[in-house]
Design an enzyme around this catalytic site. Structure first.
Site, PDB file in Angstrom:
ATOM      1  N   LYS A 181       0.862  -1.184   0.000  1.00 22.08           N
ATOM      2  CA  LYS A 181       0.000   0.000   0.000  1.00 22.08           C
ATOM      3  C   LYS A 181       0.896   1.230   0.000  1.00 22.08           C
ATOM      4  O   LYS A 181       1.495   1.597   1.006  1.00 22.08           O
ATOM      5  CB  LYS A 181      -0.918   0.070   1.222  1.00 22.08           C
ATOM      6  CG  LYS A 181      -1.981   1.167   0.992  1.00 22.08           C
ATOM      7  CD  LYS A 181      -2.536   1.817   2.226  1.00 22.08           C
ATOM      8  CE  LYS A 181      -1.741   2.926   2.818  1.00 22.08           C
ATOM      9  NZ  LYS A 181      -1.672   4.193   2.041  1.00 22.08           N
ATOM     10  N   GLY A 234       7.166   5.486   8.263  1.00 25.13           N
ATOM     11  CA  GLY A 234       6.352   6.695   8.331  1.00 25.13           C
ATOM     12  C   GLY A 234       6.552   7.362   9.685  1.00 25.13           C
ATOM     13  O   GLY A 234       7.596   7.191  10.304  1.00 25.13           O
ATOM     14  N   SER A 235       5.531   8.080  10.131  1.00 31.02           N
ATOM     15  CA  SER A 235       5.690   8.842  11.376  1.00 31.02           C
ATOM     16  C   SER A 235       5.591   7.918  12.593  1.00 31.02           C
ATOM     17  O   SER A 235       5.072   6.799  12.514  1.00 31.02           O
ATOM     18  CB  SER A 235       4.588   9.895  11.468  1.00 31.02           C
ATOM     19  OG  SER A 235       3.344   9.242  11.626  1.00 31.02           O
ATOM     20  N   VAL A 238       1.772   7.162  13.517  1.00 34.64           N
ATOM     21  CA  VAL A 238       1.152   6.109  12.706  1.00 34.64           C
ATOM     22  C   VAL A 238       1.840   4.770  12.988  1.00 34.64           C
ATOM     23  O   VAL A 238       1.182   3.732  13.123  1.00 34.64           O
ATOM     24  CB  VAL A 238       1.200   6.460  11.200  1.00 34.64           C
ATOM     25  CG1 VAL A 238       0.602   5.330  10.368  1.00 34.64           C
ATOM     26  CG2 VAL A 238       0.446   7.755  10.933  1.00 34.64           C
ATOM     27  N   GLY A 239       3.162   4.794  13.115  1.00 35.94           N
ATOM     28  CA  GLY A 239       3.906   3.546  13.349  1.00 35.94           C
ATOM     29  C   GLY A 239       3.504   2.872  14.647  1.00 35.94           C
ATOM     30  O   GLY A 239       3.357   1.641  14.697  1.00 35.94           O
ATOM     31  N   GLU A 257       9.963   1.699  10.753  1.00 35.47           N
ATOM     32  CA  GLU A 257      10.876   2.847  10.756  1.00 35.47           C
ATOM     33  C   GLU A 257      10.016   4.062  10.988  1.00 35.47           C
ATOM     34  O   GLU A 257       9.084   4.293  10.216  1.00 35.47           O
ATOM     35  CB  GLU A 257      11.562   2.997   9.399  1.00 35.47           C
ATOM     36  CG  GLU A 257      12.426   1.848   8.986  1.00 35.47           C
ATOM     37  CD  GLU A 257      13.471   1.568   9.997  1.00 35.47           C
ATOM     38  OE1 GLU A 257      13.939   2.517  10.660  1.00 35.47           O
ATOM     39  OE2 GLU A 257      13.803   0.391  10.168  1.00 35.47           O
ATOM     40  N   CYS A 291      13.551  11.101   6.746  1.00 26.30           N
ATOM     41  CA  CYS A 291      13.392  10.746   8.161  1.00 26.30           C
ATOM     42  C   CYS A 291      14.716  10.957   8.887  1.00 26.30           C
ATOM     43  O   CYS A 291      14.727  11.179  10.098  1.00 26.30           O
ATOM     44  CB  CYS A 291      12.844   9.346   8.348  1.00 26.30           C
ATOM     45  SG  CYS A 291      13.761   8.080   7.533  1.00 26.30           S
ATOM     46  N   GLU A 393       9.753  16.092  16.192  1.00 28.62           N
ATOM     47  CA  GLU A 393      10.068  16.068  14.756  1.00 28.62           C
ATOM     48  C   GLU A 393       9.207  17.092  14.003  1.00 28.62           C
ATOM     49  O   GLU A 393       8.016  17.194  14.246  1.00 28.62           O
ATOM     50  CB  GLU A 393       9.791  14.680  14.194  1.00 28.62           C
ATOM     51  CG  GLU A 393      10.162  14.580  12.731  1.00 28.62           C
ATOM     52  CD  GLU A 393      10.038  13.160  12.192  1.00 28.62           C
ATOM     53  OE1 GLU A 393      11.016  12.654  11.662  1.00 28.62           O
ATOM     54  OE2 GLU A 393       8.944  12.568  12.312  1.00 28.62           O
TER      55      GLU A 393
HETATM   56  C1  UN1 Z   1      14.575   8.536   4.673  1.00 29.08           C
HETATM   57  O1  UN1 Z   1      15.210   9.350   5.299  1.00 29.08           O
HETATM   58  O2  UN1 Z   1      13.334   8.484   4.749  1.00 29.08           O
HETATM   59  O3  UN1 Z   1      20.000   7.883   4.132  1.00 29.08           O
HETATM   60  C2  UN1 Z   1      15.265   7.589   3.763  1.00 29.08           C
HETATM   61  C3  UN1 Z   1      19.413   8.553   3.293  1.00 29.08           C
HETATM   62  C4  UN1 Z   1      18.727   7.856   2.150  1.00 29.08           C
HETATM   63  C5  UN1 Z   1      17.400   7.298   2.520  1.00 29.08           C
HETATM   64  C6  UN1 Z   1      16.613   8.136   3.443  1.00 29.08           C
HETATM   65  N1  UN1 Z   1      19.561   6.786   1.676  1.00 29.08           N
HETATM   66  O4  UN1 Z   1      19.369   9.758   3.358  1.00 29.08           O
END
Ligand code: UN1
Length: 505
Positions: A181, A234-235, A238-239, A257, A291, A393
């Protein structure tokens, strides 16, 4: 509007059991964040019935797929790699329009996804287990990985091509079947990816696609009783919800993550030019929507003023503009709520007594007024209890510069958030960075680099609220397989380990 923007009317479809389905009872729109009046397409809003059908298809496909030679499964990824290379420019363009990412970053992300596919192809012929000795000479012990079954893959808009591949590719190579999804912000690039899987020859049911929104299709997948693994990025909010839904069934494992408040730490012996470059990239590349983006730069008090001045000068020059503008450093925020969140935290920083060094906010100039553009907001804030802007965040160009006294103080500040994803230390002293390496909470650590830019053959994941200890990319294999012990006796009689008698008396 730059001509590279797509004028299109995509009509999304689910893929269930090899069939592309148009049966939309409800739909949602896909909009261009740089031109919010530009509706790119309409997608079906999947619900429980679609998820049930997709999971059932994945379940039916599981045993034949698991029995297919691992090498043959791997070779389909070689086909997929060639298709991604063929379509690289078009895929990047779709992503830039849908997500607002700069076209060159969109290309880099497609390449990151390609690397995952190439990695998986390359590992297909690698050993997958171990043979170890037994106490009993005639016994051989094997440690073998077995696929878990049906994997639900729920992915974010900020890396809408690479992150799905971090999850899909290892899951499928190991013999699992999947239901994807994609985020409702970036459904087209998700669908393009699935089309390439089909073209590469993955059999019907092995990969299924359900479009939709988080609390409908996402919830239905996470709580589905016949799903074995949920992979989510995601956040945190939600996670943690996904983890609770997944926990309603006994058998499900979860690889999540989530958020971060990542940081760059600038020590007193840092090369300041390198420090400024690393901090700018960490905070503002991809408009702060990785992220791993830094929401904080911790700076030793002896070099604070010099660093802050050079940093602010550089940040003030960055151009946030159209994704196809070759002079742009970064594009817009992904949607209205992303922009509102940044503006909310900018105001909150002021309320919390921040010393604003670069006043950013919504960019209302002609070209940017039609999109969700914001410029960097940079402030000095002391590390004190209860200050929300240095702990929560933001996911945008909002950055706190925080002074510290010594290495212990920096570690204390760094660890004083609920998150632990990415950390970069800027120092010329190998003794010093080793201390940060060992004392800070993170999943990805860097020295004299930005805190962004991980590569697919490494584990990608965090600790605390950033992750649940099941990193993705190459390391996802641990979440989507279980390690079994398999023992074979080559003698004609039974002998037991630990000196236990096998005699029947
Ligand atoms: C993310 O931050 O959501 O390390 C992924 C990085 C990328 C992937 C980031 N290879 O910045």
């Amino acid at each position: 509007m730059p001509k590279q923007h797509l004028q299109t009317a995509w009509k999304g479809r689910h893929l269930i059991d090899g069939q592309w389905l148009d049966v939309a009872r409800a739909t949602f729109e896909d909009r261009n964040p740089a031109r919010t009046d530009n509706v790119l397409g309409v997608f079906p809003r999947g619900g429980t019935a679609d998820v049930d059908a997709a999971v059932a298809a994945a379940r039916r496909a599981f045993v034949p797929w698991r029995r297919t030679s691992r090498i043959l499964r791997g070779e389909l990824f070689d086909n997929l790699a060639r298709l991604i290379q063929r379509d690289l420019d078009e895929l990047a363009r779709v992503m830039a329009c849908e997500n607002g990412k700069l076209i060159d970053e969109a290309r880099a992300e497609i390449v990151e996804g390609l690397h995952m596919v190439q990695y998986v192809f390359g590992t297909a012929r690698q050993p997958t287990g171990e043979v170890v000795a037994s106490e009993i000479e005639a016994k051989d012990l094997y440690v073998r990985r077995k696929p878990r079954g049906v994997v639900a893959v729920i992915t974010p808009w900020n890396f809408p091509f690479a992150v799905p591949l971090w999850m899909l590719a290892p899951s499928l190579l190991e013999g699992n079947t999947v239901v994807l999804k994609p985020s409702e912000e970036t459904p087209e690039i998700g669908e393009r990816l699935v089309r390439l899987f089909v073209e590469a020859g993955f059999p019907p049911g092995v990969i299924n696609l359900v479009h939709g929104v988080g609390d409908e299709a996402g919830d239905a997948l996470a709580r589905h009783q016949d799903v074995d693994v949920v992979c989510f990025t995601g956040s945190y909010s939600v996670g943690s919800h996904v983890r609770r839904l997944a926990a309603e069934s006994d058998r499900k494992t979860c690889a999540c993550e989530m958020g971060s408040k990542s940081a760059v730490i600038v020590c007193q012996d840092a090369n300041l030019e390198l420090a400024v470059q690393a901090a700018v990239l960490s905070a503002f590349k991809t408009t702060g929507q990785r992220c791993v983006s830094a929401g904080r730069v911790l700076v030793h008090e002896d070099v604070f003023d010099r660093f802050a001045e050079a940093f602010v000068d550089r940040a003030a020059m960055l151009r946030f503009a159209d994704p196809f503008d070759p002079s742009a450093f970064a594009g817009p925020l992904v949607n209205r709520s992303g922009l509102d969140k940044v503006l909310y935290y900018n105001d909150l920083a002021r309320e919390e007594g921040a010393n604003v060094l670069l006043d950013g906010g919504r960019i209302a100039s002609d070209d940017c007024a039609a999109g969700y553009f914001a410029s960097p907001f940079v402030y000095r804030q002391e590390h004190r209890p209860g200050v929300r802007t240095i702990r929560e965040e933001v996911f945008g160009p909002h950055l706190a510069l925080i002074p510290f006294r010594d290495d212990d103080h920096a570690v204390e500040i760094y660890n004083d958030t609920p998150y632990g994803l990415s950390m970069a230390v800027i120092s010329e002293d190998y003794r010093r960075w080793r201390y940060y390496r060992d004392e800070c909470d993170y999943g990805m650590g860097y020295v004299n680099l930005p805190c962004i830019g991980a590569e697919v053959h490494l584990p990608f994941g965090g600790v605390k609220r950033s992750g649940n200890g099941q990193p993705s990319a190459a390391a996802l294999v641990d979440a989507v397989t279980h390690r079994t012990a398999f023992t074979v006796n080559h003698a004609r009689e039974i002998a037991m380990a630990q000196g236990m008698s096998a005699e029947l008396k």
